[in-house]
Design an enzyme around this catalytic site. Structure first.
Site, PDB file in Angstrom:
ATOM      1  N   VAL A 102      12.769  10.712  -9.098  1.00  0.00           N
ATOM      2  CA  VAL A 102      13.717   9.596  -8.943  1.00  0.00           C
ATOM      3  C   VAL A 102      14.962  10.118  -8.203  1.00  0.00           C
ATOM      4  O   VAL A 102      15.634   9.379  -7.477  1.00  0.00           O
ATOM      5  CB  VAL A 102      14.057   8.990 -10.328  1.00  0.00           C
ATOM      6  N   ASP A 112      18.785  19.514  -2.674  1.00  0.00           N
ATOM      7  CA  ASP A 112      19.135  20.713  -3.444  1.00  0.00           C
ATOM      8  C   ASP A 112      20.493  21.316  -3.077  1.00  0.00           C
ATOM      9  O   ASP A 112      21.045  22.114  -3.839  1.00  0.00           O
ATOM     10  CB  ASP A 112      18.063  21.799  -3.260  1.00  0.00           C
ATOM     11  N   GLY A 154      14.999  21.308   4.729  1.00  0.00           N
ATOM     12  CA  GLY A 154      15.591  22.374   3.924  1.00  0.00           C
ATOM     13  C   GLY A 154      15.200  23.748   4.439  1.00  0.00           C
ATOM     14  O   GLY A 154      14.886  23.928   5.630  1.00  0.00           O
ATOM     15  N   ASP A 155      15.183  24.658   3.521  1.00  0.00           N
ATOM     16  CA  ASP A 155      14.927  26.066   3.785  1.00  0.00           C
ATOM     17  C   ASP A 155      13.670  26.327   4.639  1.00  0.00           C
ATOM     18  O   ASP A 155      13.730  26.977   5.696  1.00  0.00           O
ATOM     19  CB  ASP A 155      14.794  26.684   2.379  1.00  0.00           C
ATOM     20  N   THR A 203      18.281  18.172   2.361  1.00  0.00           N
ATOM     21  CA  THR A 203      17.594  18.426   1.086  1.00  0.00           C
ATOM     22  C   THR A 203      18.543  18.039  -0.038  1.00  0.00           C
ATOM     23  O   THR A 203      19.750  18.293   0.065  1.00  0.00           O
ATOM     24  CB  THR A 203      17.192  19.909   0.911  1.00  0.00           C
ATOM     25  N   ARG A 216      22.023  12.523 -31.111  1.00  0.00           N
ATOM     26  CA  ARG A 216      20.986  13.430 -30.601  1.00  0.00           C
ATOM     27  C   ARG A 216      21.528  14.383 -29.543  1.00  0.00           C
ATOM     28  O   ARG A 216      22.569  14.133 -28.932  1.00  0.00           O
ATOM     29  CB  ARG A 216      19.861  12.604 -29.957  1.00  0.00           C
ATOM     30  N   ARG A 218      33.599  18.704 -34.482  1.00  0.00           N
ATOM     31  CA  ARG A 218      34.737  17.840 -34.160  1.00  0.00           C
ATOM     32  C   ARG A 218      34.350  16.367 -34.190  1.00  0.00           C
ATOM     33  O   ARG A 218      35.114  15.501 -33.763  1.00  0.00           O
ATOM     34  CB  ARG A 218      35.300  18.209 -32.784  1.00  0.00           C
ATOM     35  N   ARG A 264      15.344  23.219  -7.244  1.00  0.00           N
ATOM     36  CA  ARG A 264      14.528  24.416  -6.998  1.00  0.00           C
ATOM     37  C   ARG A 264      15.229  25.639  -7.588  1.00  0.00           C
ATOM     38  O   ARG A 264      15.413  25.669  -8.794  1.00  0.00           O
ATOM     39  CB  ARG A 264      14.272  24.594  -5.502  1.00  0.00           C
ATOM     40  N   ARG A 310       4.918  19.223   3.457  1.00  0.00           N
ATOM     41  CA  ARG A 310       5.106  20.674   3.314  1.00  0.00           C
ATOM     42  C   ARG A 310       3.911  21.302   4.041  1.00  0.00           C
ATOM     43  O   ARG A 310       2.768  20.908   3.812  1.00  0.00           O
ATOM     44  CB  ARG A 310       5.113  21.062   1.844  1.00  0.00           C
ATOM     45  N   ARG A 314      15.112  11.930  -5.683  1.00  0.00           N
ATOM     46  CA  ARG A 314      14.950  12.033  -4.225  1.00  0.00           C
ATOM     47  C   ARG A 314      14.996  10.673  -3.534  1.00  0.00           C
ATOM     48  O   ARG A 314      15.062  10.613  -2.302  1.00  0.00           O
ATOM     49  CB  ARG A 314      13.623  12.724  -3.906  1.00  0.00           C
ATOM     50  N   MET A 360      16.535  18.549 -10.718  1.00  0.00           N
ATOM     51  CA  MET A 360      15.939  19.330  -9.624  1.00  0.00           C
ATOM     52  C   MET A 360      16.942  20.299  -9.023  1.00  0.00           C
ATOM     53  O   MET A 360      18.083  20.391  -9.467  1.00  0.00           O
ATOM     54  CB  MET A 360      15.413  18.382  -8.555  1.00  0.00           C
ATOM     55  N   GLY A 413      10.808  18.409   1.371  1.00  0.00           N
ATOM     56  CA  GLY A 413      11.116  17.268   0.484  1.00  0.00           C
ATOM     57  C   GLY A 413      12.029  16.275   1.194  1.00  0.00           C
ATOM     58  O   GLY A 413      12.989  16.675   1.841  1.00  0.00           O
ATOM     59  N   HIS A 460      27.113  13.082 -29.697  1.00  0.00           N
ATOM     60  CA  HIS A 460      26.055  13.355 -28.721  1.00  0.00           C
ATOM     61  C   HIS A 460      26.273  14.716 -28.086  1.00  0.00           C
ATOM     62  O   HIS A 460      27.396  15.233 -28.087  1.00  0.00           O
ATOM     63  CB  HIS A 460      26.067  12.305 -27.615  1.00  0.00           C
ATOM     64  N   ASP A 484      21.077  23.620  -1.028  1.00  0.00           N
ATOM     65  CA  ASP A 484      20.954  25.091  -1.093  1.00  0.00           C
ATOM     66  C   ASP A 484      20.857  25.770   0.266  1.00  0.00           C
ATOM     67  O   ASP A 484      20.343  26.878   0.359  1.00  0.00           O
ATOM     68  CB  ASP A 484      19.727  25.453  -1.951  1.00  0.00           C
TER      69      ASP A 484
HETATM   70  O1  F6P Z   1      13.492  20.637  -2.358  1.00  0.00           O
HETATM   71  C1  F6P Z   1      13.586  19.374  -2.926  1.00  0.00           C
HETATM   72  C2  F6P Z   1      12.823  19.322  -4.215  1.00  0.00           C
HETATM   73  O2  F6P Z   1      12.943  18.010  -4.717  1.00  0.00           O
HETATM   74  C3  F6P Z   1      13.219  20.353  -5.263  1.00  0.00           C
HETATM   75  O3  F6P Z   1      14.399  19.999  -5.933  1.00  0.00           O
HETATM   76  C4  F6P Z   1      12.008  20.364  -6.134  1.00  0.00           C
HETATM   77  O4  F6P Z   1      11.893  21.580  -6.833  1.00  0.00           O
HETATM   78  C5  F6P Z   1      10.890  20.184  -5.147  1.00  0.00           C
HETATM   79  O5  F6P Z   1      11.463  19.578  -4.006  1.00  0.00           O
HETATM   80  C6  F6P Z   1       9.745  19.342  -5.620  1.00  0.00           C
HETATM   81  O6  F6P Z   1       8.774  19.392  -4.642  1.00  0.00           O
HETATM   82  P1  F6P Z   1       7.535  18.405  -4.551  1.00  0.00           P
HETATM   83  O7  F6P Z   1       8.062  17.041  -4.205  1.00  0.00           O
HETATM   84  O8  F6P Z   1       6.710  18.986  -3.469  1.00  0.00           O
HETATM   85  O9  F6P Z   1       6.903  18.407  -5.892  1.00  0.00           O
END
Ligand code: F6P
Length: 320
Positions: A250, A127, A102-103, A125, A162, A211, A171, A72, A252, A169, A11, A215, A129
């Site tokens: 959005v 994320d 990323g990973d 990334t 509401r 209280r 993951r 990917r 990313r 996001m 990503g 929202h 992570d």
């Molecule tokens: O790893 C980045 C990420 O945006 C994750 O947060 C998300 O789960 C995934 O990629 C979405 O992947 P794709 O863009 O392939 O749908």
């Protein structure tokens, strides 16, 4: 080391261009030739390489996405794909590779390292992570993007009294939900790293309402469940006038924040230095204010990323 290459994979994340720019500029400054590989590992296997000049990366530091495109490419998990990739790297006379991603991108980098090809990883990334670093490229921009949206959601939530479930996001990681939860004053943060019950969340909504709160914002990490699934579970307790917002891709996009531009520059610069010093099999990161260098295989196989969980408790005690 005469010729190096750089690619982005997985990503995309804001700040990747800043890192590419730093790799190209630092490499050329030191007298190296720098090649870009389009579309990550897929492009590597297909031989989609191009020489990059100083001008190719001009005017890119402020741009989101990645000028090298991304993909990917699960096929790279197989030895056959990795050997094809190395064949292409050799064909183009590449002596060292920098992988930004990323990973999955790190796994590719670790595999190349095991096969003897000098590779350095840069964590990129949204994320956040990746083990071995406090921050990944793109995380800071992404959380700022989320906050801008949640501020707007709060306006409409208040007008209609509401409850909003905001799915973000990450993951399997809760970092984005955690940081944006505390940053937006969300009444509840739901992340994979912390157990929760619907009863607990319902109590948080009800306490706020009692209280006089107009929202409720529930910041939900996608790794727990989808926003719609969560709203469905909530509806078993009460109506709560629940709406779901899935922020999606959005998160990313957009121009990288100052932090991501600086991190990208630091990471790119140091990744080139590692290759020049003959240190393949490394990934760069930051711990506090320090740039750190970890073994890429050890990072993947033995280290685990955990979000800053102290934020979770802080939020419980200040956002009720
Ligand atoms: O790893 C980045 C990420 O945006 C994750 O947060 C998300 O789960 C995934 O990629 C979405 O992947 P794709 O863009 O392939 O749908």
């Amino acid at each position: 080391m005469k010729r190096i290459a750089v690619l982005t994979s997985g990503g995309d994340a804001p700040g990747m261009n800043a890192a590419i720019r730093a790799v190209v500029r630092k490499g050329i400054y030191d007298g190296l030739e720098v090649y870009g590989i389009n579309y990550g590992y897929a492009g590597m296997v297909a031989g989609d390489f191009r020489r990059l000049t100083i001008d190719d990366v001009g005017d890119t530091i402020s741009r989101g996405g990645t000028i090298l495109y991304s993909a990917r490419y699960p096929e790279f998990a197989k030895r056959e794909g990795q050997l094809k990739g190395i064949e292409q790297l050799k064909k183009f006379g590449i002596d060292g590779l920098i992988v930004i991603g990323g990973d999955g991108s790190y796994r590719g980098g670790a595999a190349l390292t095991k096969l003897g090809f000098p590779t350095v990883g840069i964590p990129g990334t949204i994320d956040n992570d990746i083990p071995g670093t406090d921050y990944t490229l793109g995380f800071d921009t992404a959380i700022n993007t989320v906050l801008e949206s949640v501020d707007k959601i709060r306006d409409t939530a208040t007008s209609h009294i509401r409850t909003f479930v905001v799915e973000v996001m990450g993951r399997n990681a809760g970092d984005i939900a955690l940081w944006t939860g505390i940053g937006s004053g969300a009444e509840s943060i739901v992340i994979p790293e912390k157990e929760f019950t619907m009863e607990e969340v319902v109590a948080e909504i009800q306490e706020g309402r009692a209280r006089g709160k107009k929202h409720t914002i529930i910041m939900l990490a996608e790794g727990v469940m989808s926003g719609n699934e969560f709203a469905e579970k909530l509806s078993k307790f009460d109506e709560f006038h629940t709406r779901v917002t899935v922020l999606g891709h959005v998160q990313r996009g957009g121009s990288p924040s100052a932090k991501d531009r600086v991190l990208g520059s630091i990471f790119g610069y140091n990744a080139v230095k590692m290759l020049e010093e003959g240190k393949g099999g490394i990934c760069v990161g930051v711990k506090g204010d320090e740039v750190v260098f970890n073994d890429i295989i050890d990072t993947l196989e033995n280290q685990k990323h955990l979000p800053l969980l102290s934020l979770y408790q802080i939020n419980k005690e200040i956002s009720f």
